[in-house]
Motif scaffolding. Structure first.
Motif, mmCIF file in Angstrom:
data_model
loop_
_atom_site.group_PDB
_atom_site.id
_atom_site.type_symbol
_atom_site.label_atom_id
_atom_site.label_comp_id
_atom_site.label_asym_id
_atom_site.label_seq_id
_atom_site.Cartn_x
_atom_site.Cartn_y
_atom_site.Cartn_z
ATOM 1 N N VAL A 49 0.832 -1.205 0.000
ATOM 2 C CA VAL A 49 0.000 0.000 0.000
ATOM 3 C C VAL A 49 0.867 1.256 0.000
ATOM 4 O O VAL A 49 0.574 2.233 -0.699
ATOM 5 N N ALA A 50 1.963 1.213 0.757
ATOM 6 C CA ALA A 50 2.850 2.372 0.844
ATOM 7 C C ALA A 50 3.656 2.595 -0.421
ATOM 8 O O ALA A 50 4.187 3.692 -0.634
ATOM 9 N N GLY A 51 3.771 1.577 -1.270
ATOM 10 C CA GLY A 51 4.588 1.694 -2.470
ATOM 11 C C GLY A 51 6.020 1.260 -2.260
ATOM 12 O O GLY A 51 6.866 1.445 -3.140
ATOM 13 N N LEU A 52 6.319 0.662 -1.117
ATOM 14 C CA LEU A 52 7.669 0.173 -0.836
ATOM 15 C C LEU A 52 7.917 -1.185 -1.482
ATOM 16 O O LEU A 52 9.060 -1.650 -1.531
ATOM 17 N N GLU A 53 6.846 -1.838 -1.930
ATOM 18 C CA GLU A 53 6.932 -3.069 -2.707
ATOM 19 C C GLU A 53 5.988 -2.936 -3.891
ATOM 20 O O GLU A 53 4.965 -2.253 -3.806
ATOM 21 N N ARG A 54 6.329 -3.594 -4.982
ATOM 22 C CA ARG A 54 5.455 -3.621 -6.156
ATOM 23 C C ARG A 54 4.638 -4.907 -6.151
ATOM 24 O O ARG A 54 5.197 -5.996 -5.968
ATOM 25 N N PRO A 55 3.334 -4.828 -6.338
ATOM 26 C CA PRO A 55 2.525 -6.059 -6.359
ATOM 27 C C PRO A 55 2.834 -6.906 -7.585
ATOM 28 O O PRO A 55 3.151 -6.379 -8.658
ATOM 29 N N SER A 56 2.761 -8.223 -7.412
ATOM 30 C CA SER A 56 2.912 -9.136 -8.542
ATOM 31 C C SER A 56 1.648 -9.155 -9.384
ATOM 32 O O SER A 56 1.700 -9.444 -10.585
ATOM 33 N N ALA A 57 0.514 -8.867 -8.744
ATOM 34 C CA ALA A 57 -0.771 -8.810 -9.447
ATOM 35 C C ALA A 57 -1.745 -8.020 -8.579
ATOM 36 O O ALA A 57 -1.531 -7.827 -7.387
ATOM 37 N N GLY A 58 -2.831 -7.562 -9.210
ATOM 38 C CA GLY A 58 -3.873 -6.868 -8.468
ATOM 39 C C GLY A 58 -3.835 -5.359 -8.615
ATOM 40 O O GLY A 58 -2.971 -4.790 -9.311
ATOM 41 N N ARG A 59 -4.774 -4.714 -7.947
ATOM 42 C CA ARG A 59 -4.933 -3.259 -8.052
ATOM 43 C C ARG A 59 -5.048 -2.646 -6.659
ATOM 44 O O ARG A 59 -5.693 -3.203 -5.770
ATOM 45 N N ILE A 60 -4.397 -1.481 -6.474
ATOM 46 C CA ILE A 60 -4.460 -0.731 -5.217
ATOM 47 C C ILE A 60 -4.898 0.689 -5.544
ATOM 48 O O ILE A 60 -4.331 1.336 -6.434
ATOM 49 N N ALA A 61 -5.928 1.171 -4.819
ATOM 50 C CA ALA A 61 -6.393 2.552 -4.994
ATOM 51 C C ALA A 61 -6.464 3.222 -3.630
ATOM 52 O O ALA A 61 -6.911 2.620 -2.651
ATOM 53 N N ILE A 62 -5.994 4.465 -3.564
ATOM 54 C CA ILE A 62 -6.024 5.264 -2.334
ATOM 55 C C ILE A 62 -6.891 6.483 -2.587
ATOM 56 O O ILE A 62 -6.626 7.259 -3.513
ATOM 57 N N ALA A 63 -7.938 6.657 -1.793
ATOM 58 C CA ALA A 63 -8.870 7.778 -1.927
ATOM 59 C C ALA A 63 -9.372 7.903 -3.365
ATOM 60 O O ALA A 63 -9.469 8.996 -3.916
ATOM 61 N N GLY A 70 -1.797 -3.358 -13.222
ATOM 62 C CA GLY A 70 -0.952 -3.942 -14.256
ATOM 63 C C GLY A 70 -0.136 -2.937 -15.040
ATOM 64 O O GLY A 70 0.977 -3.249 -15.482
ATOM 65 N N GLY A 71 -0.651 -1.725 -15.209
ATOM 66 C CA GLY A 71 0.074 -0.739 -16.007
ATOM 67 C C GLY A 71 0.449 0.516 -15.270
ATOM 68 O O GLY A 71 0.979 1.459 -15.872
ATOM 69 N N THR A 72 0.197 0.570 -13.972
ATOM 70 C CA THR A 72 0.429 1.788 -13.196
ATOM 71 C C THR A 72 1.212 1.470 -11.931
ATOM 72 O O THR A 72 0.940 0.463 -11.277
ATOM 73 N N PHE A 73 2.184 2.314 -11.611
ATOM 74 C CA PHE A 73 2.834 2.236 -10.309
ATOM 75 C C PHE A 73 3.252 3.638 -9.897
ATOM 76 O O PHE A 73 4.103 4.264 -10.527
ATOM 77 N N VAL A 74 2.602 4.155 -8.861
ATOM 78 C CA VAL A 74 2.917 5.469 -8.329
ATOM 79 C C VAL A 74 3.953 5.306 -7.226
ATOM 80 O O VAL A 74 3.768 4.503 -6.305
ATOM 81 N N GLU A 75 5.040 6.063 -7.311
ATOM 82 C CA GLU A 75 6.108 5.956 -6.314
ATOM 83 C C GLU A 75 5.614 6.388 -4.931
ATOM 84 O O GLU A 75 4.662 7.171 -4.826
ATOM 85 N N PRO A 76 6.257 5.893 -3.858
ATOM 86 C CA PRO A 76 5.781 6.185 -2.495
ATOM 87 C C PRO A 76 5.589 7.664 -2.202
ATOM 88 O O PRO A 76 4.574 8.067 -1.622
ATOM 89 N N GLU A 77 6.556 8.471 -2.604
ATOM 90 C CA GLU A 77 6.494 9.899 -2.288
ATOM 91 C C GLU A 77 5.394 10.624 -3.036
ATOM 92 O O GLU A 77 5.034 11.757 -2.702
ATOM 93 N N GLU A 78 4.819 9.973 -4.070
ATOM 94 C CA GLU A 78 3.749 10.593 -4.851
ATOM 95 C C GLU A 78 2.355 10.096 -4.450
ATOM 96 O O GLU A 78 1.360 10.491 -5.042
ATOM 97 N N ARG A 79 2.287 9.235 -3.446
ATOM 98 C CA ARG A 79 0.992 8.657 -3.084
ATOM 99 C C ARG A 79 0.202 9.517 -2.103
ATOM 100 O O ARG A 79 -0.968 9.250 -1.846
ATOM 101 N N GLY A 80 0.847 10.498 -1.518
ATOM 102 C CA GLY A 80 0.128 11.416 -0.638
ATOM 103 C C GLY A 80 -0.328 10.804 0.665
ATOM 104 O O GLY A 80 -1.322 11.246 1.245
#
Length: 350
Positions: A49-63, A70-80
């Motif tokens: 959830v924090a972005g310190l690991e990349r998921p092998s599969a699945g989707r994570i949404a915050i707010a 599968g096609g998106t990864f927001v870096e930890p410092e950009e997750r707010g």
């Protein structure tokens, strides 16, 4: 809108899945505890959830914003989001105020706004008079408050807590539990904490997600987990219930059913849809000694005086390898035959 949404989130390390297909929706403004034994995957899930690991599969949404799929990864410092680590992670050469301001500087917040945010955050955690001190001059509880103030200053919609009370003594843990509950109410942010301590999870969270071997076992309010565990793992872990084999005599009607134990018929709560073998969850606070003719026959195996009451370990007739505990004001020697009364129990179908 969900504060946090996970859909089929998986993290594999080689052939091993530390997190396996987790789906979870955390309401905005909720306080969720990820609870489970060591190695169950809860910390890995928090790192995903924090972005310190990349998921092998699945989707994570915050707010409502997708931060990993599968096609998106927001870096930890950009997750707010904000995160409070078990180790506090304070800069030792910086003052308390500078530690709290660090994330705001990274975000290039103007100096006047930064000073106001720092002052407000320190006041919120009761450290307004400690701004010029260094971390080495603070107690463990005060350092934890600084770490929390640094997080609150960012005004994040989601705050992650990684075993935040593990390094504190029992008294400070109780104090900080009250502080976390207060700050959760006052900020309205979504809180997610990781812990292996069920008492801590129940004291902090309005919802608990129990994990085992990378998978969610049950997600429910603390009282529901305790009263109606969905699996044997949850029943053993929450409240440390004893699981006694029984025969379920009839399917549940309006949440009630009957079971057979040691030749006695008992009423119990449950959701079994058919007769058959099952497990009865028994906890010491719902058990007592009884001289009634229909009491469950048992034998005292061990007895320990714990100040004001004796804790008795009982073996129920016909039940092997399972002991139940009863608290009694009267002593009973090992080997004594006794009767057991069950005030409340939850039945699980096998």
């Amino acid at each position: 809108m969900s504060g946090l949404e996970l859909d089929g989130v998986t993290k594999a390390f080689g052939a091993a899945r530390a997190v396996d297909g987790v789906g979870l929706a955390v309401a905005e403004g909720a306080f969720l505890a990820l609870l489970g034994p060591s190695g169950c995957g809860k910390t890995t899930l928090l790192r995903l959830v924090a972005g310190l690991e990349r998921p092998s599969a699945g989707r994570i949404a915050i707010a409502g914003r997708v931060v990993a799929d599968g096609g998106t990864f927001v870096e930890p410092e950009e997750r707010g989001l904000g995160m409070v680590f078990q180790s506090y992670a304070l800069w030792p050469h910086m003052s308390v105020a500078d530690n709290v301001a660090f994330g705001l500087k990274v975000r290039r917040l103007p100096a006047d706004k930064r000073r106001r945010r720092v002052a407000d955050a320190l006041a919120m955690v009761g450290l307004a008079d400690f701004a010029d001190r260094k971390p080495a001059q603070l107690s463990g509880g005060q350092r934890q408050r600084v770490a929390l103030a640094r997080c609150l200053a960012l005004e994040p919609p989601l705050i992650l807590l990684d075993e935040p009370l593990a390094n504190l003594d029992a008294h400070l843990r109780e104090t900080m539990q009250r502080e976390f509950r207060r700050l959760h109410r006052e900020t309205g942010a979504t809180f997610v904490t990781v812990t292996h301590d069920q008492a801590e999870a129940m004291a902090l969270a309005d919802t608990i997600a129990v994990m085992h071997e990378g998978r969610l076992q049950q997600v429910a309010a603390p009282q529901d987990l305790y009263a109606a565990p969905a699996t044997e793992m949850v029943a053993r872990f929450i409240g440390r219930g004893a699981l006694v084999p029984v025969a379920i005599l009839e399917p549940a009607r309006e949440g009630r059913l009957t079971v057979s134990l040691a030749g006695r018929t008992l009423a119990a709560r449950g959701a079994a849809t058919a007769p058959g073998p099952g497990r009865l969850v028994l906890r010491s606070e719902t058990l007592s000694l009884s001289e009634a003719l229909d009491a469950i026959p048992a034998r005292v195996v061990d007895a320990v005086y714990r100040g004001g009451a004796h804790t008795l370990d009982l073996a129920i007739d016909g039940v092997e390898d399972v002991l139940v505990q009863v608290h009694s004001r009267e002593a009973r020697a090992p080997g004594t035959r006794v009767g057991l009364a069950v005030e409340d129990a939850w039945a699980l179908a096998e």
